[in-house]
Design a protein around this motif. Structure first.
Motif, PDB file in Angstrom:
ATOM      1  N   ASP A   1      23.555  36.359 -40.362  1.00 21.75           N
ATOM      2  CA  ASP A   1      23.171  37.717 -40.019  1.00 21.75           C
ATOM      3  C   ASP A   1      22.689  38.393 -41.298  1.00 21.75           C
ATOM      4  N   PRO A   2      21.395  38.712 -41.404  1.00 25.24           N
ATOM      5  CA  PRO A   2      20.893  39.308 -42.647  1.00 25.24           C
ATOM      6  C   PRO A   2      21.511  40.656 -42.966  1.00 25.24           C
ATOM      7  N   ALA A   3      22.117  41.314 -41.974  1.00 29.30           N
ATOM      8  CA  ALA A   3      22.806  42.570 -42.255  1.00 29.30           C
ATOM      9  C   ALA A   3      24.074  42.339 -43.070  1.00 29.30           C
ATOM     10  N   VAL A   4      24.613  41.113 -43.025  1.00 25.45           N
ATOM     11  CA  VAL A   4      25.781  40.758 -43.824  1.00 25.45           C
ATOM     12  C   VAL A   4      25.344  40.177 -45.160  1.00 25.45           C
ATOM     13  N   HIS A   5      24.437  39.205 -45.096  1.00 23.40           N
ATOM     14  CA  HIS A   5      23.913  38.598 -46.335  1.00 23.40           C
ATOM     15  C   HIS A   5      22.519  38.062 -46.043  1.00 23.40           C
TER      16      HIS A   5
ATOM     17  N   PRO B   1      19.681  35.876 -47.701  1.00 28.26           N
ATOM     18  CA  PRO B   1      19.444  34.999 -48.845  1.00 28.26           C
ATOM     19  C   PRO B   1      18.072  35.184 -49.487  1.00 28.26           C
ATOM     20  N   VAL B   2      17.106  35.735 -48.746  1.00 32.44           N
ATOM     21  CA  VAL B   2      15.803  36.027 -49.368  1.00 32.44           C
ATOM     22  C   VAL B   2      15.941  37.224 -50.298  1.00 32.44           C
ATOM     23  N   GLU B   3      16.554  38.280 -49.791  1.00 29.77           N
ATOM     24  CA  GLU B   3      16.761  39.477 -50.612  1.00 29.77           C
ATOM     25  C   GLU B   3      17.673  39.177 -51.796  1.00 29.77           C
ATOM     26  N   ALA B   4      18.630  38.273 -51.606  1.00 31.35           N
ATOM     27  CA  ALA B   4      19.559  37.932 -52.687  1.00 31.35           C
ATOM     28  C   ALA B   4      18.929  37.016 -53.729  1.00 31.35           C
ATOM     29  N   GLY B   5      17.757  36.479 -53.440  1.00 23.98           N
ATOM     30  CA  GLY B   5      17.088  35.609 -54.400  1.00 23.98           C
ATOM     31  C   GLY B   5      17.456  34.148 -54.281  1.00 23.98           C
ATOM     32  N   GLU B   6      18.035  33.739 -53.141  1.00 23.71           N
ATOM     33  CA  GLU B   6      18.438  32.345 -52.961  1.00 23.71           C
ATOM     34  C   GLU B   6      17.355  31.509 -52.287  1.00 23.71           C
ATOM     35  N   ILE B   7      16.453  32.148 -51.547  1.00 20.80           N
ATOM     36  CA  ILE B   7      15.319  31.480 -50.910  1.00 20.80           C
ATOM     37  C   ILE B   7      14.048  32.099 -51.461  1.00 20.80           C
ATOM     38  N   PRO B   8      13.080  31.292 -51.893  1.00 20.30           N
ATOM     39  CA  PRO B   8      11.845  31.853 -52.440  1.00 20.30           C
ATOM     40  C   PRO B   8      11.150  32.796 -51.461  1.00 20.30           C
ATOM     41  N   PHE B   9      10.696  33.899 -51.979  1.00 21.80           N
ATOM     42  CA  PHE B   9      10.008  34.900 -51.156  1.00 21.80           C
ATOM     43  C   PHE B   9       8.789  34.291 -50.473  1.00 21.80           C
ATOM     44  N   ALA B  10       8.179  33.288 -51.100  1.00 25.75           N
ATOM     45  CA  ALA B  10       6.982  32.659 -50.540  1.00 25.75           C
ATOM     46  C   ALA B  10       7.252  31.955 -49.216  1.00 25.75           C
TER      47      ALA B  10
END
Length: 380
Positions: free
Chosen positions: A151-155, A157-166
């Motif tokens: 659930d992106p409202a909890v975490h 991973p793109v915003e956190a920098g764990e998955i490349p934005f691309a």
């Protein structure tokens, strides 16, 4: 997830499902596969101080990787799957899976998905892994979609920098794979009310389990400690030898979900499956994450605690007295986790059907000259 696909895809696509579960974990085939599915067990790999090495075979690592790679390609060539779901490591260990995926995509129709837990690792460590596999360019060439089981409202991973934005355009957030997990035996191994401590596989869970075993539990409650099938025998024996009255230490239980749902409170490490099982309940939970190797469990515990879904405590400051106090405070309370998106086991089959639908529509448009077996084939 295999059960969710097996149960729901026929209604979404009009086709039965058959599949193969590919793993290098020798314990995995002990779990019952859905009807129409089977297991393929690869020669095992273990972590060591230098990185990865053969678990059992006395061969150089490069030979083991080559063997596993050939087995993976043979499996995909033989099954001709409509859908391949890759768990966590996009190209496998040392790129072993990449040749099989490239060949499958060049040889015929197939949809390939990368499935990721909602937390990968610290951003620096995660990006090092992406770079080792070739970065976003390789992922885009091999995969049609990325499913993030959270659930992106909890975490996020793109915003956190764990998955490349691309890679953002490939991502679909499914929600946690929590609600709707298969029912097991429905039988408790405890004679009465209890609190539960579980440490996942158990290979690094002795410290938490031993502290939990020494904690005072309120009168009238037992304490079930599930040490995990991978806990070394001498550590399991140590726990059982020092267990006090009302404390039962077992390596595993037949139905983990049932035992968690019927516990008065749960103390656990922060593995994804355990957290999902907890999130499907309203019982209080204390997460004591692993503090070595990956930062995954620490990030997960912090995110869920910030959302108000559980409590967390570092193993370095955990004591039996702290646990006793936490139990005294939390027992009898309920935790409202309904705001979290927990229906990933419903969303995943929907995403799979959407991904394969164009292929099946093309089948229906073909002439009857080519016979079809009418079953969706899945490799996980």
């Amino acid at each position: 997830m295999a059960y969710a696909l097996n149960n729901q895809l026929p209604g979404l696509t009009g086709r039965a499902v058959t599949g193969v579960l590919i793993t290098g974990t020798s314990l995995a085939p002990a779990f019952r596969a859905p009807e129409g599915w089977d297991w393929l067990l690869l020669p095992g790999i273990k972590k060591n101080p230098e990185g990865y090495g053969p678990r059992n075979l006395d061969v150089p690592m490069q030979e083991l990787i080559a063997l596993r790679s050939r087995l993976l390609q043979a499996a995909l060539d033989g099954l001709h799957p409509d859908l391949v779901i890759v768990d966590r490591h996009a190209t496998g260990v040392h790129g072993e899976l990449a040749p099989a995926l490239r060949h499958a995509r060049s040889a015929g129709r197939v949809r390939v998905v990368l499935g990721l837990r909602e937390v990968l690792d610290s951003p620096d460590a995660a990006f090092s892994e992406w770079a080792l596999m070739g970065g976003p360019r390789v992922v885009k060439a091999l995969f049609d979609a990325i499913w993030v089981y959270g659930d992106p409202a909890v975490h996020d991973p793109v915003e956190a920098g764990e998955i490349p934005f691309a890679l953002r355009n490939l991502i679909h957030y499914t929600g946690y794979l929590a609600s709707g997990r298969p029912a097991g035996s429905g039988t408790s191994c405890m004679p009465g009310p209890y609190v539960m401590t579980t440490v996942g596989g158990g290979s690094d869970g002795h410290a938490l389990a031993s502290i939990a075993a020494a904690a005072a539990v309120p009168a009238g409650l037992g304490h079930l400690i599930v040490a995990g099938p991978q806990m070394p025998a001498e550590e399991l024996s140590d726990l059982q030898r020092h267990a006090g009255p009302g404390v039962r230490v077992v390596p595993s239980v037949d139905d983990t979900v049932f035992h968690i749902r019927h516990a008065a409170a749960v103390i656990a490490m922060g593995g994804y499956n355990t957290v999902c099982e907890i999130m499907s309940t309203d019982i209080p939970a204390l997460i004591v994450p692993r503090n070595q190797c990956r930062a995954e469990q620490r990030i997960r515990a912090a995110s869920l605690a910030a959302a108000g879904y559980l409590d967390q405590q570092d193993i370095g400051t955990l004591t039996p007295d702290f646990l006793a106090g936490w139990l005294a405070t939390r027992l009898g309370t309920k935790v409202d986790r309904r705001r979290a998106v927990l229906d990933g086991l419903i969303r995943v089959p929907q995403l799979a059907a959407e991904l394969m639908r164009p292929m099946f529509q093309a089948d229906e448009a073909e002439t009857a000259a080519v016979a079809k077996d009418g079953a969706s084939r899945v490799a996980v």
